[in-house]
Design an enzyme around this catalytic site. Structure first.
Site, PDB file in Angstrom:
ATOM      1  N   GLU A 142      81.315   0.359  69.660  1.00 22.46           N
ATOM      2  CA  GLU A 142      82.417   1.136  69.051  1.00 22.46           C
ATOM      3  C   GLU A 142      82.023   1.704  67.689  1.00 22.46           C
ATOM      4  O   GLU A 142      82.699   1.496  66.676  1.00 22.46           O
ATOM      5  CB  GLU A 142      83.669   0.264  68.943  1.00 22.46           C
ATOM      6  N   GLU A 185      84.461  -1.632  78.516  1.00 27.52           N
ATOM      7  CA  GLU A 185      85.571  -2.505  78.093  1.00 27.52           C
ATOM      8  C   GLU A 185      86.864  -1.883  78.590  1.00 27.52           C
ATOM      9  O   GLU A 185      87.091  -0.679  78.422  1.00 27.52           O
ATOM     10  CB  GLU A 185      85.663  -2.641  76.565  1.00 27.52           C
TER      11      GLU A 185
HETATM   12  C1  BGP Z   1      87.221  -3.746  71.197  1.00 25.46           C
HETATM   13  C2  BGP Z   1      86.073  -4.604  70.778  1.00 25.46           C
HETATM   14  C3  BGP Z   1      86.024  -5.949  71.391  1.00 25.46           C
HETATM   15  C4  BGP Z   1      87.345  -6.543  71.785  1.00 25.46           C
HETATM   16  C5  BGP Z   1      88.376  -5.569  72.254  1.00 25.46           C
HETATM   17  C6  BGP Z   1      89.790  -6.059  72.317  1.00 25.46           C
HETATM   18  O1  BGP Z   1      87.627  -2.964  70.136  1.00 25.46           O
HETATM   19  O2  BGP Z   1      84.842  -3.980  71.068  1.00 25.46           O
HETATM   20  O3  BGP Z   1      85.205  -6.744  70.582  1.00 25.46           O
HETATM   21  O4  BGP Z   1      87.769  -7.575  71.035  1.00 25.46           O
HETATM   22  O5  BGP Z   1      88.398  -4.393  71.512  1.00 25.46           O
HETATM   23  O6  BGP Z   1      90.360  -6.067  71.046  1.00 25.46           O
HETATM   24  P1  BGP Z   1      91.136  -7.306  70.486  1.00 25.46           P
HETATM   25  O7  BGP Z   1      90.188  -8.429  70.575  1.00 25.46           O
HETATM   26  O8  BGP Z   1      91.491  -6.968  69.084  1.00 25.46           O
HETATM   27  O9  BGP Z   1      92.320  -7.473  71.355  1.00 25.46           O
END
Ligand code: BGP
Length: 489
Positions: free
Chosen positions: A175, A387
């Protein structure tokens, strides 16, 4: 549904969110090790030094460090074709700039990679997933210092060399565009720029109180582009068969109304937040709109005219484009419009969509739209969704079962949308769901925001024995993979 043969079905996690063992095997401190948990309304807390008597979620995370064999066996049972995980730089070079790599760190990842291979699972490795050795933040102010470019390349090259015959798919920065979208998250997790006044604080402070220096942040991002391109080039030299990709957080944006001003504002947000970084990494040069955006932010853009950097960016373009997709939101010039409850991501509420308990709006059609957009923006570039997932509170029944039909629903609709995009002609090569096993949330530091097919008995107060159990979605995803996405029932 026509998913290609050899489609990479699987799941994704990141070192600081699931490994734990934060000082085991000679690992140094990473930035997330300095953070306490929060919740949907409370930002995480940054501690300039480790305090005693408080709970740091990343220090133990879900204890994958000691349970990796059991976890990979569960992924294999689901039929994973691919497992996306990250390497913690501080396990390989504890201070970030050590002369020699730490063998215990390399061996830890080698064992995981070998176990994946043994189970027929293709590893997909992120080199930098939201963590920088904390020493690099203190000593160099992260990526603001160009020395960190070469330190990253040395770290990447060490991993490429060691795993050159065992790993084919790599991602440079997770990201990378978060540095534009959220200064706080970008500074802390991505470019690692924390000002001296914050490092010298005598007491912990809220995530959101940390100072931002936009010039340093944007130059830090530029230095990451250069680091990424140099790593791509170095990787291809080590093994020409490597496939090295980028990774973008794509928050899809719609105009809230047909007001042309909303249209313009949406295009602006899309360009700046979603497109700029991908354009640099896939096309090898800043897009036409970048300079004006930066100048409007008060940034001196002299760094963009460095001819050596331009050459490196051209030569180090990625082999495939990957992104995270969780939600869409709306853009409007109307300041009174209802905002979504996520200060990091911003945006207005879409009256047609429902949201998770964390305010993330659920939009499977938006995934199809995004895949089509990306395929036309970057022709002939394979795409992967690395993701996607639904953070939710899960309830464990008296008999230990977990009926997460809401998660199944979320995945069913998103996989259906991906299938439609494939039929549209999008060159989609794989899908790894986020947090395939429950882990610590990056945004809030919570365990309670669960994403997994596998439940982990660990809680925000630090209790729980880390035991694993299969949720209903575990059996459902297994069926999806076995049918190559045809059976979503
Ligand atoms: C993305 C990241 C992850 C992950 C996911 C979910 O932004 O790459 O590391 O955590 O989001 O976000 P969160 O954990 O804040 O729910």
């Amino acid at each position: 549904m026509a998913f290609p043969k050899n489609f990479l079905w699987g799941g994704a996690v990141a070192a600081n969110q699931y490994e734990g063992g934060y000082l085991d095997g000679g690992k140094g401190l990473s930035v997330p090790d300095m953070l306490l948990g929060g919740d949907v309304n409370t930002p995480r807390t940054f501690c300039p030094k480790i305090e005693t008597g408080v709970f740091y979620p990343s220090h133990t995370a879900i204890d994958f460090y000691h349970r990796w064999k059991e976890d990979i066996a569960l992924f294999a049972e689901m039929g994973f074709k691919c497992f996306r995980f990250s390497i913690s730089w501080a396990r390989i070079f504890p201070n970030g700039d050590d002369a020699q790599p730490n063998e215990a760190g390399l061996k830890f990842y080698e064992d995981i990679i070998d176990e994946c291979r043994r189970c027929g699972i293709e590893p997909l490795i992120t080199l930098n997933h939201y963590e920088l050795p904390f020493e690099l933040v203190k000593k160099y102010r992260g990526y603001f210092d160009r020395k960190v470019i070469d330190l990253f390349v040395k770290y990447a090259t060490t991993c490429f060399e060691r795993f050159k015959d065992k790993v084919k798919y790599w991602l440079t920065f997770n990201e990378i565009n978060m540095t534009l979208m959220s200064p706080t998250v970008g500074n802390l997790y991505s470019v690692g720029i924390i000002q001296d006044e914050d490092l010298n604080r005598t007491a912990p402070c809220k995530f959101s109180e940390l100072k931002d220096n936009p010039q340093q942040r944007i130059e830090g991002l530029h230095n990451q582009f250069v680091a990424s391109a140099k790593a791509v080039k170095a990787g291809h030299k080590i093994n020409p068969n490597f496939k090295i990709g980028n990774m973008i957080c794509h928050v899809t944006r719609y105009p809230l109304t047909p007001n042309p001003k909303d249209m313009l504002e949406t295009q602006r947000a899309d360009h700046l937040f979603n497109d700029l970084c991908g354009d640099v990494q896939v096309r090898g040069a800043y897009p036409f709109f970048a300079k004006k955006f930066y100048r409007d932010m008060g940034i001196d853009t002299a760094f963009m005219d460095n001819e050596d950097d331009k050459k490196i960016l051209r030569e180090g373009t990625v082999d495939f484009y990957t992104f995270s997709y969780y939600m869409s939101n709306c853009v409007t010039v109307d300041e009174t419009a209802d905002k979504i409850n996520d200060s990091m991501l911003g945006g207005a509420k879409n009256p047609y969509l429902k949201a998770s308990d964390w305010g993330w709006q659920i939009d499977p059609d938006g995934l199809r739209w995004t895949l089509n957009k990306l395929a036309s923006r970057y022709p002939d570039t394979p795409i992967m969704v690395v993701e996607n997932g639904f953070g939710a509170f899960d309830k464990v029944e008296a008999d230990g079962s977990i009926h997460d039909d809401y998660r199944i629903r979320y995945f069913r609709e998103h996989i259906k949308a991906m299938g439609e995009a494939v039929e549209d002609g999008v060159p989609l090569i794989g899908y790894t769901t986020w947090g395939c096993i429950d882990c610590v949330s990056a945004g809030t530091g919570q365990y309670a925001k669960r994403y997994g097919f596998i439940y982990v008995n660990r809680h925000d107060d630090g209790t729980g024995d880390f035991s694993r159990s299969r949720k209903d979605s575990f059996f459902w995803y297994k069926k999806v993979i076995a049918s190559n996405g045809a059976d979503l029932s």
